[in-house]
Write a protein that holds these residues in place. Structure first.
Motif, PDB file in Angstrom:
ATOM      1  N   ILE A  54      80.236  22.516  37.563  1.00  0.00           N
ATOM      2  CA  ILE A  54      81.491  23.231  37.246  1.00  0.00           C
ATOM      3  C   ILE A  54      81.527  23.652  35.777  1.00  0.00           C
ATOM      4  O   ILE A  54      82.560  24.031  35.253  1.00  0.00           O
ATOM      5  CB  ILE A  54      82.757  22.391  37.585  1.00  0.00           C
ATOM      6  CG1 ILE A  54      82.704  20.995  36.934  1.00  0.00           C
ATOM      7  CG2 ILE A  54      82.957  22.300  39.080  1.00  0.00           C
ATOM      8  CD1 ILE A  54      83.997  20.196  37.087  1.00  0.00           C
ATOM      9  N   THR A  59      80.398  18.014  37.034  1.00  0.00           N
ATOM     10  CA  THR A  59      80.250  18.399  38.446  1.00  0.00           C
ATOM     11  C   THR A  59      81.548  18.165  39.215  1.00  0.00           C
ATOM     12  O   THR A  59      82.323  17.266  38.880  1.00  0.00           O
ATOM     13  CB  THR A  59      79.148  17.566  39.147  1.00  0.00           C
ATOM     14  OG1 THR A  59      79.391  16.176  38.898  1.00  0.00           O
ATOM     15  CG2 THR A  59      77.765  17.929  38.652  1.00  0.00           C
ATOM     16  N   THR A  86      89.890  15.025  35.563  1.00  0.00           N
ATOM     17  CA  THR A  86      90.399  16.072  36.465  1.00  0.00           C
ATOM     18  C   THR A  86      89.270  16.969  36.961  1.00  0.00           C
ATOM     19  O   THR A  86      89.256  17.379  38.126  1.00  0.00           O
ATOM     20  CB  THR A  86      91.427  16.968  35.705  1.00  0.00           C
ATOM     21  OG1 THR A  86      92.247  16.147  34.880  1.00  0.00           O
ATOM     22  CG2 THR A  86      92.263  17.788  36.648  1.00  0.00           C
ATOM     23  N   SER A  88      87.228  19.768  38.209  1.00  0.00           N
ATOM     24  CA  SER A  88      87.567  21.035  38.878  1.00  0.00           C
ATOM     25  C   SER A  88      89.025  21.084  39.313  1.00  0.00           C
ATOM     26  O   SER A  88      89.575  22.151  39.555  1.00  0.00           O
ATOM     27  CB  SER A  88      86.705  21.179  40.131  1.00  0.00           C
ATOM     28  OG  SER A  88      87.054  20.159  41.068  1.00  0.00           O
ATOM     29  N   GLY A 132      92.906  15.164  27.125  1.00  0.00           N
ATOM     30  CA  GLY A 132      92.785  14.027  26.224  1.00  0.00           C
ATOM     31  C   GLY A 132      91.852  12.973  26.773  1.00  0.00           C
ATOM     32  O   GLY A 132      91.120  13.204  27.736  1.00  0.00           O
ATOM     33  N   SER A 150      87.083   9.165  37.864  1.00  0.00           N
ATOM     34  CA  SER A 150      86.037  10.011  38.456  1.00  0.00           C
ATOM     35  C   SER A 150      84.799  10.118  37.586  1.00  0.00           C
ATOM     36  O   SER A 150      83.998  11.029  37.767  1.00  0.00           O
ATOM     37  CB  SER A 150      86.583  11.417  38.710  1.00  0.00           C
ATOM     38  OG  SER A 150      87.529  11.373  39.725  1.00  0.00           O
TER      39      SER A 150
END
Ligand code: SAH
Length: 207
Positions: A54, A59, A86, A88, A132, A150
């Motif tokens: 991305i 990714t 976050t 994508s 942030g 993530s």
């Protein structure tokens, strides 16, 4: 490959074949158009069960990874959830279909700049976004019923543990394995899930 009903149904079939049973998670995959969250030129791969680049070396996680992480959290419609990384925005969009309040932090400014627009286009504009360092959490909205990290780390950021409700769950890729951590009265309970490859959780923020 656009969001034709056939492509979405094929992806859902793959998720079920890989053991995803949570009906609400499956329903959310049927409602959020993943092709809106992949970079231009990769839309034809949006409904394959694959991680995709991305930009900025990051990714969008494979759908089955996202589905497994969401399912194991056993989210309920009134939950307040914090997402770290976050990226994508696809998982953020799914979260808006699953819980009442979604807060999401991304350290890469150029990625997060795009996410607000994508969420609105996907009809998932209720998430609150912040640029942030997610390792610090988002204390204004704490405590959270669940936290979903993530990006991979060797240590659990203390601020995230502090911002989890008693009884709250955190899913985090820790030392190469996805871990479900539950905050109990007696301390933390760890459940190790599958092994995983994630981009690293890094401090600070970047353009
Ligand atoms: N679920 C996302 C995953 C994106 S990859 C998706 O499917 O699109 C992980 C993301 O975590 C990257 O965008 C990276 O920039 C971000 N990240 C890494 N360390 C972070 C930190 N300390 N705070 C916030 N985001 C972070």
């Amino acid at each position: 490959m656009r969001s034709s009903a056939r492509n979405v149904q094929r992806l859902i079939k793959t998720l079920k074949a890989k053991g995803i049973k949570d009906a609400r998670v499956i329903k959310a995959f049927g409602e959020v158009p993943r092709h809106l969250f992949v970079p231009p030129g990769l839309e034809h791969k949006a409904y394959q069960d694959a991680a995709l680049p991305i930009g900025g070396g990051q990714t969008i996680s494979a759908p089955s990874t996202v589905a497994a992480m969401l399912a194991v959290l056993q989210l309920s419609p009134c939950d307040r959830v914090l997402e770290i990384g976050t990226g994508s925005g696809f998982q953020t969009a799914l979260l808006t279909r699953l819980v009442a309040e979604v807060y999401s932090i991304e350290r890469n400014l150029s990625l997060i700049k795009e996410v607000g627009k994508k969420l609105i286009r996907a009809g998932c504009g209720t998430a609150q976004l912040r640029a942030g360092d997610g390792m610090l959490g988002w204390s204004q909205h704490a405590p959270y019923d669940a936290i979903i990290v993530s990006a991979g780390t060797l240590e659990i950021p203390q601020a995230l543990l502090d911002q989890l409700k008693p009884g709250g769950r955190m899913i985090i890729p820790l030392k190469g394995r996805i871990n479900l951590i539950t905050k109990t009265r007696g301390g933390l309970r760890f459940r190790e899930l599958s092994s995983c490859r994630f981009v690293p959780l890094l401090p600070g923020h970047t353009g």
